[in-house]
Design a protein around this motif. Structure first.
Motif, PDB file in Angstrom:
ATOM      1  N   ILE A 347       0.011   0.572  16.713  1.00  0.00           N
ATOM      2  CA  ILE A 347       0.406   1.585  15.837  1.00  0.00           C
ATOM      3  C   ILE A 347       0.017   3.201  16.064  1.00  0.00           C
ATOM      4  N   LYS A 348      -1.161   3.210  16.513  1.00  0.00           N
ATOM      5  CA  LYS A 348      -1.944   4.382  16.949  1.00  0.00           C
ATOM      6  C   LYS A 348      -1.222   5.092  18.044  1.00  0.00           C
ATOM      7  N   GLN A 349      -0.744   4.269  18.986  1.00  0.00           N
ATOM      8  CA  GLN A 349      -0.049   4.796  20.267  1.00  0.00           C
ATOM      9  C   GLN A 349       1.375   5.077  19.880  1.00  0.00           C
ATOM     10  N   HIS A 350       1.842   4.995  18.745  1.00  0.00           N
ATOM     11  CA  HIS A 350       3.177   5.363  18.142  1.00  0.00           C
ATOM     12  C   HIS A 350       4.248   4.537  18.901  1.00  0.00           C
ATOM     13  N   LYS A 351       3.874   3.234  19.206  1.00  0.00           N
ATOM     14  CA  LYS A 351       4.828   2.213  19.756  1.00  0.00           C
ATOM     15  C   LYS A 351       5.314   1.164  18.495  1.00  0.00           C
ATOM     16  N   PHE A 352       5.232   1.510  17.377  1.00  0.00           N
ATOM     17  CA  PHE A 352       5.514   0.577  16.246  1.00  0.00           C
ATOM     18  C   PHE A 352       6.643   1.079  15.301  1.00  0.00           C
ATOM     19  N   TYR A 353       7.669   0.558  15.132  1.00  0.00           N
ATOM     20  CA  TYR A 353       8.728   1.195  14.216  1.00  0.00           C
ATOM     21  C   TYR A 353       9.266   0.169  13.258  1.00  0.00           C
ATOM     22  N   VAL A 354       9.628   0.602  12.210  1.00  0.00           N
ATOM     23  CA  VAL A 354      10.187  -0.186  11.236  1.00  0.00           C
ATOM     24  C   VAL A 354      11.822   0.336  10.744  1.00  0.00           C
ATOM     25  N   VAL A 355      12.625  -0.593  10.898  1.00  0.00           N
ATOM     26  CA  VAL A 355      14.196  -0.417  10.568  1.00  0.00           C
ATOM     27  C   VAL A 355      14.362   0.020   9.198  1.00  0.00           C
ATOM     28  N   ASN A 356      14.895   1.187   8.824  1.00  0.00           N
ATOM     29  CA  ASN A 356      14.962   1.615   7.327  1.00  0.00           C
ATOM     30  C   ASN A 356      15.607   0.482   6.595  1.00  0.00           C
ATOM     31  N   GLY A 357      14.874   0.240   5.480  1.00  0.00           N
ATOM     32  CA  GLY A 357      15.192  -0.773   4.540  1.00  0.00           C
ATOM     33  C   GLY A 357      15.211  -2.293   4.683  1.00  0.00           C
ATOM     34  N   ALA A 358      14.679  -2.521   6.099  1.00  0.00           N
ATOM     35  CA  ALA A 358      14.694  -3.853   6.429  1.00  0.00           C
ATOM     36  C   ALA A 358      13.340  -4.545   6.062  1.00  0.00           C
ATOM     37  N   ALA A 359      12.242  -3.680   5.803  1.00  0.00           N
ATOM     38  CA  ALA A 359      11.105  -4.758   5.279  1.00  0.00           C
ATOM     39  C   ALA A 359      10.208  -4.162   4.061  1.00  0.00           C
ATOM     40  N   PRO A 360      11.106  -3.983   3.027  1.00  0.00           N
ATOM     41  CA  PRO A 360      10.656  -3.202   2.004  1.00  0.00           C
ATOM     42  C   PRO A 360       9.225  -3.834   1.663  1.00  0.00           C
ATOM     43  N   ASN A 361       8.773  -5.258   1.544  1.00  0.00           N
ATOM     44  CA  ASN A 361       7.445  -5.628   1.266  1.00  0.00           C
ATOM     45  C   ASN A 361       6.390  -5.213   2.335  1.00  0.00           C
ATOM     46  N   PHE A 362       6.773  -5.336   3.629  1.00  0.00           N
ATOM     47  CA  PHE A 362       5.867  -4.574   4.551  1.00  0.00           C
ATOM     48  C   PHE A 362       5.504  -3.414   4.296  1.00  0.00           C
ATOM     49  N   ILE A 363       6.535  -2.709   3.886  1.00  0.00           N
ATOM     50  CA  ILE A 363       6.203  -1.112   3.493  1.00  0.00           C
ATOM     51  C   ILE A 363       5.412  -0.980   2.160  1.00  0.00           C
ATOM     52  N   ASN A 364       5.390  -1.826   1.266  1.00  0.00           N
ATOM     53  CA  ASN A 364       4.699  -1.711   0.176  1.00  0.00           C
ATOM     54  C   ASN A 364       3.243  -2.199   0.293  1.00  0.00           C
ATOM     55  N   GLU A 365       3.165  -3.415   1.214  1.00  0.00           N
ATOM     56  CA  GLU A 365       1.755  -3.845   1.416  1.00  0.00           C
ATOM     57  C   GLU A 365       0.984  -3.018   2.164  1.00  0.00           C
ATOM     58  N   ILE A 366       1.541  -2.406   3.293  1.00  0.00           N
ATOM     59  CA  ILE A 366       0.799  -1.560   4.087  1.00  0.00           C
ATOM     60  C   ILE A 366      -0.152  -0.618   3.527  1.00  0.00           C
ATOM     61  N   TYR A 367       0.331   0.157   2.356  1.00  0.00           N
ATOM     62  CA  TYR A 367      -0.197   1.270   1.740  1.00  0.00           C
ATOM     63  C   TYR A 367      -1.530   0.644   0.734  1.00  0.00           C
ATOM     64  N   GLN A 368      -1.311  -0.826   0.688  1.00  0.00           N
ATOM     65  CA  GLN A 368      -2.374  -1.244  -0.420  1.00  0.00           C
ATOM     66  C   GLN A 368      -3.381  -2.374   0.587  1.00  0.00           C
ATOM     67  N   TYR A 369      -3.163  -2.280   1.888  1.00  0.00           N
ATOM     68  CA  TYR A 369      -3.631  -3.381   2.506  1.00  0.00           C
ATOM     69  C   TYR A 369      -4.986  -2.519   3.008  1.00  0.00           C
ATOM     70  N   ILE A 370      -6.030  -3.059   2.624  1.00  0.00           N
ATOM     71  CA  ILE A 370      -7.198  -2.065   2.624  1.00  0.00           C
ATOM     72  C   ILE A 370      -8.707  -3.194   3.053  1.00  0.00           C
ATOM     73  N   TRP A 371      -9.801  -2.370   3.621  1.00  0.00           N
ATOM     74  CA  TRP A 371     -10.970  -3.215   3.964  1.00  0.00           C
ATOM     75  C   TRP A 371     -11.794  -3.774   2.925  1.00  0.00           C
ATOM     76  N   ASP A 372     -12.507  -4.607   3.029  1.00  0.00           N
ATOM     77  CA  ASP A 372     -13.551  -4.824   1.993  1.00  0.00           C
ATOM     78  C   ASP A 372     -14.863  -4.476   2.901  1.00  0.00           C
TER      79      ASP A 372
END
Length: 423
Positions: A347-372
């Motif tokens: 991701i840091k190297q900008h080599k990761f992409y998500v197809v528009n509308g293909a993975a809504p649950n992944f998109i929803n989770e990634i902004y709530q996936y946090i460190w303990d």
């Protein structure tokens, strides 16, 4: 040739302290590729010579010394092979799997699990070299210290940083009780002045922001905070399906549900190291296997009949059922932090992409996936699609890395046999 041609300034500082200071334990901690293991391997040789000389003065004919590491493989890769490559010293195990140098019996102890206790008991040691000390089970680590009871015994350690409440940090590095006599040195990647500057910049650019950068580049003992994938930017990392490259190779990851949703994520990757999240199935169903077998068969028809699924090993009965239905399913790589770091680096190297509308649950989770911050691990919530993506990306990368290591070891072994005229 001067000392500056052989050792970095930081390594010379450590060597001077080793020779001049009074200590019981010396801990080198810090960044990857910073030179700490090299100088510790050198100190290991110094310690063996010192042990041999001390034993001779005391009339001891069988001095023993502990060489500890997370596993036999890590000892071989980090110490034994390094001694061969860096100093031309060949160490071969005897029938007890011990090594011998300068008349010292070197006893390997494996520290990653409590099983290592058995190898650390029943003898007195003149000292210990503990490689990758932060990976050690605390009880095994303490037993190694207990074994070092011969006069003048000392312990040297090297390690990458971990979370700041780790026992090595709190009980030894930060513990200023005089009786401990602990010396510690922190290395950053910039301390290794033998590395090319463009190589250092490349590593810095590829290292994920936050905890991984602080630990791997700056050598800091820090916990994660905030988002796990801080470098993900939905604005620049989404792509239209029609813009996907041709000739992608597809794989899938599965995180099985029990009292939470099951997630299957399908990813295509190209020959340039780019990854594209192209499809997703997500949800909870009472008839677990029949439903997800139908989903997997649908994905096979869509992305290729040879589609491989890398699955969470927590529910091996589902893996067996998939295989019985001729769905190619392999065990997913379970090292969470290493797997996250591999994905985060992409991701840091900008080599990761998500197809528009293909993975809504992944998109929803990634902004709530946090460190303990207490455990140093991700919070076990909003992680189902994240785990599936991690299995899908990290498992093949880890397998490729292991295959390269095995091939390298085979080539090295063949070379030695050739040198000896045995092949």
């Amino acid at each position: 040739m001067s000392m500056n041609d052989l050792l970095t300034t930081k390594q010379q500082e450590v060597l001077h302290s080793y020779l001049a200071d009074d200590y019981k334990m010396m801990i080198l901690t810090g960044a990857i590729r910073s030179g700490k293991t090299f100088i510790d391997n050198l100190l290991f040789l110094y310690e063996l010579r010192r042990t041999a000389e001390s034993a001779k003065k005391r009339g001891k004919i069988h001095p023993q010394y502990i060489l500890a590491g997370a596993s036999s493989g890590s000892i071989q890769n980090n110490v034994i092979n390094s001694l061969r490559n860096q100093f031309g010293i060949e160490l071969s195990p005897d029938r007890h799997n011990h090594f011998h140098l300068y008349g010292v019996d070197i006893i390997p102890v494996y520290t990653q699990s409590i099983r290592g206790l058995s190898g650390a008991r029943g003898f007195d040691s003149n000292g210990a070299y503990i490689n990758e000390a932060s990976l050690a089970n605390q009880f095994v680590f303490q037993e190694i210290l207990n074994r070092c009871s011969e006069p003048g015994a000392r312990i040297i350690c090297d390690t990458n940083p971990d979370q700041p409440q780790h026992f090595l940090k709190t009980d030894y590095i930060d513990n200023e009780k005089p009786g401990l006599k602990t010396k510690s040195f922190r290395f950053t990647i910039d301390d290794n002045t033998f590395l090319a500057s463009d190589y250092i910049q490349q590593i810095k650019a590829a290292t994920p922001t936050g905890m991984f950068y602080d630990r791997n580049i700056l050598g800091l003992w820090v916990s994660g905070e905030g988002l796990v994938y801080r470098d993900f930017d939905e604005r620049t990392m989404t792509i239209k399906r029609e813009d996907l490259p041709d000739n992608l190779t597809y794989t899938a990851g599965i995180d099985w549900g029990f009292d939470h949703p099951t997630a299957i994520e399908v990813i295509g990757h190209d020959s340039n190291g780019n990854y594209y999240l192209v499809d997703e199935a997500y949800g909870q169903f009472e008839q677990v296997d029949p439903h997800w077998i139908k989903v997997a068969e649908r994905f096979k028809k869509k992305y290729g009949m040879g589609l491989t699924f890398f699955a969470d090993t927590a529910r091996t009965e589902h893996i067996s059922n998939f295989r019985q239905h001729h769905i190619k399913t392999e065990y997913g790589y379970k090292n969470v932090l290493d797997g996250i770091e591999r994905v985060a680096s992409i991701i840091k190297q900008h080599k990761f992409y998500v197809v528009n509308g293909a993975a809504p649950n992944f998109i929803n989770e990634i902004y709530q996936y946090i460190w303990d911050e207490k455990t140093g691990a991700p919070v076990k919530e909003n992680d189902h699609a994240q785990d599936a993506v991690r299995y899908c990306i990290a498992t093949p990368l880890w397998k490729e890395e292991q295959a390269r290591k095995q091939n390298k070891n085979r080539q090295r072994s063949t070379g030695y046999l050739n040198d000896l005229g045995l092949v």
